[in-house]
Scaffold this active site. Structure first.
Site, short mmCIF file in Angstrom:
data_model
loop_
_atom_site.label_atom_id
_atom_site.label_comp_id
_atom_site.label_asym_id
_atom_site.label_seq_id
_atom_site.Cartn_x
_atom_site.Cartn_y
_atom_site.Cartn_z
N GLU A 158 0.79 -1.22 0.00
CA GLU A 158 0.00 0.00 0.00
C GLU A 158 0.83 1.28 0.00
O GLU A 158 0.76 2.10 0.93
CB GLU A 158 -0.94 0.02 1.21
CG GLU A 158 -1.93 -1.12 1.25
CD GLU A 158 -2.94 -1.01 2.38
OE1 GLU A 158 -4.01 -1.61 2.25
OE2 GLU A 158 -2.64 -0.32 3.38
N GLU A 372 -5.63 -8.42 0.45
CA GLU A 372 -6.32 -8.19 1.72
C GLU A 372 -7.78 -7.91 1.44
O GLU A 372 -8.13 -7.19 0.50
CB GLU A 372 -5.76 -6.97 2.48
CG GLU A 372 -4.37 -7.15 3.04
CD GLU A 372 -3.89 -5.90 3.79
OE1 GLU A 372 -4.76 -5.14 4.29
OE2 GLU A 372 -2.68 -5.68 3.86
#
Length: 468
Positions: A158, A372
């Site tokens: 991320e 995720e």
């Protein structure tokens, strides 16, 4: 790893689950420093967390018993290179070797991230001009040690959200609100990935290398020109600077000019930057899916960023919502028909389908792993430690149906990971916000693990869809 086998698993990250923060030669990280400083007003740390460092055999066995065939985890850079001297800490490698041994014992495919929010303290921040070369060295050490034992490597988890928390909201170290530093951080993360890919290619491994993106493409409730312009600028800010260089090997001139127009000084950019990214692109995309990026034109006239780390949204408290706004570019919109979770984030299952199909539109048939997808809750356990987390099951099931529809409709989805394998440290949310399929009793001296209802639900879901 079979190219045809769909991967079903769950995920963790080093600082959030390992504990053993100063054992076996590990050096301090920026999160160690932050959590041990006066800036950490909660006093809560990841020093022990769920102690995966000493419980990994139990945790891997539980994954296997739950029909999971892959495990996404990250390596702590500070365990491998604890000091600013390029000397490898062999004890750090020994831990990950034993962890992978255990994965291999149960036929669990490792999917390994090099950095998941946590840097060595000697690197300091992502604005350090040396970070990309240091990252490339660290990556090369890891690639050479593990080689094909790790079939799937990712560079950074991320980048967008990491940079955003560090330098926009300022709730993660170094706790700044500085768009100039946000851009310097973003640039260095782009270089980190490209230079790591370059080191990876030198070894001619059979493994693959990718990156993990933390949000989906921007969307709007209207299709008029002003709203579409807001979508474009939100994607500039959240998506395009991460994925265009990593996948396409380019950074669009219009994006660069838009950043300059915001008054950002780009003198830090290497003249060879475009050549570096052009020749070092990734093999697959890791895509985290939680909520959509719903935007509208910036009518507030302000630049503002907030997140909710209090978990106090009751469904009516607008101040508990996440906000994101850049003057003249975009700001977050609100769909009153969409539920928010306790932390002010939308619960919008169709965002999985929208994200995946839009990724295919822009990047073609690149393999995608949902690295995720999960739901934070205030879990309530019975006297035996068992949690009936029906809310989490509903969330996962609804999102998965849209994700599987995207696969049916031609998106090259190769795997799916629930966040998270077990309860763990949820950054500055501490331990009250829980994501795990397995409950960890932090009051128990042995950190007792108890599978939740969602663990058994996921086990059966995998059984049903294991041959997709």
């Amino acid at each position: 790893m079979s190219k045809d086998k769909f991967l079903w698993g769950s995920a963790t990250a080093a600082y959030q689950c390992e504990g053993a923060w100063d054992e076996d030669g590990k050096g301090p990280s920026i999160w160690d420093d932050y959590c041990h400083s006066t800036a950490n007003l909660t006093g809560i740390t990841g020093d022990v967390s769920c102690d995966h460092y000493h419980h990994f055999k139990e945790d891997i066995k539980m994954m296997a018993e739950g029909n999971q065939n892959t495990y996404r985890f990250s390596i702590s850079w500070s365990r491998i290179l604890p000091k600013d001297d390029h000397v490898v800490n062999e004890a750090g490698f020994r831990f990950y070797d034993e962890l992978i041994d255990e994965c291999e014992k149960y036929g669990i495919v490792p999917n390994v991230t090099l950095v998941h929010y946590d840097l060595p303290d000697y690197i300091g921040t992502w604005t350090n001009p040396k970070v990309s070369d240091e990252f490339a060295y660290y990556a090369s050490v890891v690639f050479k040690h593990f080689g094909n034992r790790i079939p799937l490597y990712t560079t950074i988890n991320e980048p967008n959200h990491n940079a955003y928390c560090n330098y926009c909201v300022g709730n993660y170290p170094p706790n700044e609100t500085n768009l100039q530093h946000y851009c310097e951080c973003a640039y260095n993360m782009i270089l980190c990935t490209a230079k790591a890919v370059k080191e990876f290619r030198k070894l001619n491994l059979n493994s693959l290398i990718g990156i993990v993106q933390g949000c989906g493409p921007a969307v709007s409730l209207k299709d008029d020109p002003e709203y579409l312009e807001a979508v474009k600028y939100c994607d500039y800010f959240c998506n395009d600077w991460v994925l265009d260089p990593a996948i396409k090997g380019i950074l669009e001139d219009e994006l660069i000019e838009a950043v300059k127009a915001k008054g950002i000084d780009l003198s830090f950019v290497d003249p060879n930057f475009k050549d570096i990214i052009k020749n070092n692109t990734i093999d697959f995309l890791g895509q985290n899916i939680y909520s959509r990026m719903l935007v509208k034109p910036n009518t507030s006239g302000i630049t503002s960023f907030t997140v909710n780390n209090a978990g106090n949204n009751d469904g009516t408290n607008n101040s508990a919502r996440e906000t994101r706004a850049i003057k003249d570019w975009f700001e977050f919109d609100r769909d009153e028909n969409t539920q928010l979770n306790k932390w002010g984030r939308e619960i919008y299952p169709k965002c999985g389908y929208i994200t995946l199909t839009k990724r295919k539109e822009r990047y073609g048939n690149i393999p995608i792993y949902i690295t995720e997808n999960g739901h934070g809750c205030y879990d309530i356990a019975d006297e035996n430690g068992y949690v009936e987390d029906d809310e989490r099951i509903e969330f996962l099931n609804n999102y998965l149906q849209w994700i599987l529809k995207a696969k049916e409709d031609g998106v090259n989805v190769q795997g799916y990971y629930v966040w998270s394998t077990m309860d763990l440290y949820s950054w500055i949310n501490g331990y009250k916000k829980r994501y795990g399929l397995v409950r960890v009793d932090y009051e128990d001296g042995n950190l007792k693990r108890t599978p939740k209802k969602s663990y058994y639900w996921y086990k059966e879901f995998i059984k049903k869809y294991q041959n997709i």
